[in-house]
Scaffold this motif. Structure first.
Motif, PDB file in Angstrom:
ATOM      1  N   SER A   1      -1.714   2.387  -3.040  1.00 50.59           N
ATOM      2  CA  SER A   1      -3.132   2.041  -3.114  1.00 50.59           C
ATOM      3  C   SER A   1      -3.857   2.765  -1.988  1.00 50.59           C
ATOM      4  O   SER A   1      -3.850   2.315  -0.840  1.00 50.59           O
TER       5      SER A   1
ATOM      6  N   VAL B   1       0.821  -1.217   0.000  1.00 50.00           N
ATOM      7  CA  VAL B   1       0.000   0.000   0.000  1.00 50.00           C
ATOM      8  C   VAL B   1       0.853   1.266   0.000  1.00 50.00           C
ATOM      9  O   VAL B   1       0.379   2.339  -0.393  1.00 50.00           O
TER      10      VAL B   1
ATOM     11  N   GLN C   1      -7.087   3.170  -1.580  1.00 50.39           N
ATOM     12  CA  GLN C   1      -8.229   2.409  -1.092  1.00 50.39           C
ATOM     13  C   GLN C   1      -7.798   1.365  -0.067  1.00 50.39           C
ATOM     14  O   GLN C   1      -8.419   1.219   0.987  1.00 50.39           O
ATOM     15  N   HIS C   2      -6.724   0.637  -0.380  1.00 54.32           N
ATOM     16  CA  HIS C   2      -6.239  -0.385   0.551  1.00 54.32           C
ATOM     17  C   HIS C   2      -5.724   0.264   1.832  1.00 54.32           C
ATOM     18  O   HIS C   2      -5.913  -0.261   2.930  1.00 54.32           O
TER      19      HIS C   2
END
Length: 227
Positions: A212, A200, A214-215
């Motif tokens: 990432s 991430v 969202q992650h």
């Protein structure tokens, strides 16, 4: 000089929407000072005579335990204020305040501002908004420290500090970040490695790249396994 202070006060969030004629009165009870990195501005228990605003630099607010352990409560950045409640109530400062770098500050008489609030409702509205924001910050901090594991706290910090950008340049040391997150440098390092292993973030020195978002948000909420 009062006109110069009035212009500087506009840079403080607390006073940004206060009309000029009212701000000129605040300027009369204010003083602009410059302090070097590492300067202790006040100690826990000192008489709270002033409300402080940060014009340039950062100020660390922290508490010390009986055994000398330091817990960073907040870091006041440019445009932010600290010491408001204690100064307005004529109490003592509940924390230590230390310049993290060379800083320019404005000091406002708590007693003088208290009298001005009675005369000018606009100042009172600014105070209410500032206090509401600080209360939210403290509530969020208590939740993070009591309910979240260190990797989750770190993910949450990266999301907030990055302000929607994919690159975050840490402007505080990792030791200071560890204290802010209520952990040790060793545990913080392990948390950075965990988040990197999850794919991430990518960490290169003081630069953190979000791979990432969202992650990372899911990690901050404690949704995926941190293994």
């Amino acid at each position: 000089m009062a006109a110069d202070r009035q212009g500087l006060l506009k840079k403080i969030d607390f006073f940004s929407s206060v009309p000029g004629e009212v701000l000129s009165k605040v300027a009369l009870i204010s003083e602009v000072v410059s302090e070097p990195s590492g300067k202790l501005l006040f100690s826990q228990g000192d008489s709270a005579e002033f409300i402080w605003g940060v014009l340039r630099g950062k100020v660390k607010l922290y508490k010390l335990s009986f055994n000398g352990k330091q817990q960073t409560v907040a870091i006041a950045d440019e445009g932010e204020t600290f010491g408001e409640i204690a100064a307005l109530k004529g109490q003592v400062y509940p924390v230590y305040a230390e310049a993290m770098e060379d800083v320019d500050l404005v000091k406002i008489s708590g007693e003088g501002l208290y009298r001005l609030i009675k005369e000018e409702p606009q100042v009172a509205l600014g105070l209410v908004a500032a206090m509401a924001e600080k209360l939210k910050h403290l509530t969020d901090m208590i939740e993070r420290l009591s309910l979240k594991e260190v990797p989750e706290r770190l993910a949450d910090y990266i999301l907030r500090a990055s302000r929607g950008k994919d690159i975050l340049l840490l402007d505080i040391s990792k030791g200071e970040l560890a204290r802010l997150l209520g952990t040790t440098p060793e545990t913080l390092s392990r948390s950075f490695r965990k988040l990197s292993k999850l794919g991430v973030i990518d960490v290169r020195g003081s630069m953190i790249r979000i791979l990432s978002r969202q992650h990372l948000e899911e990690v901050a909420e404690g949704l995926p396994p941190l293994t």
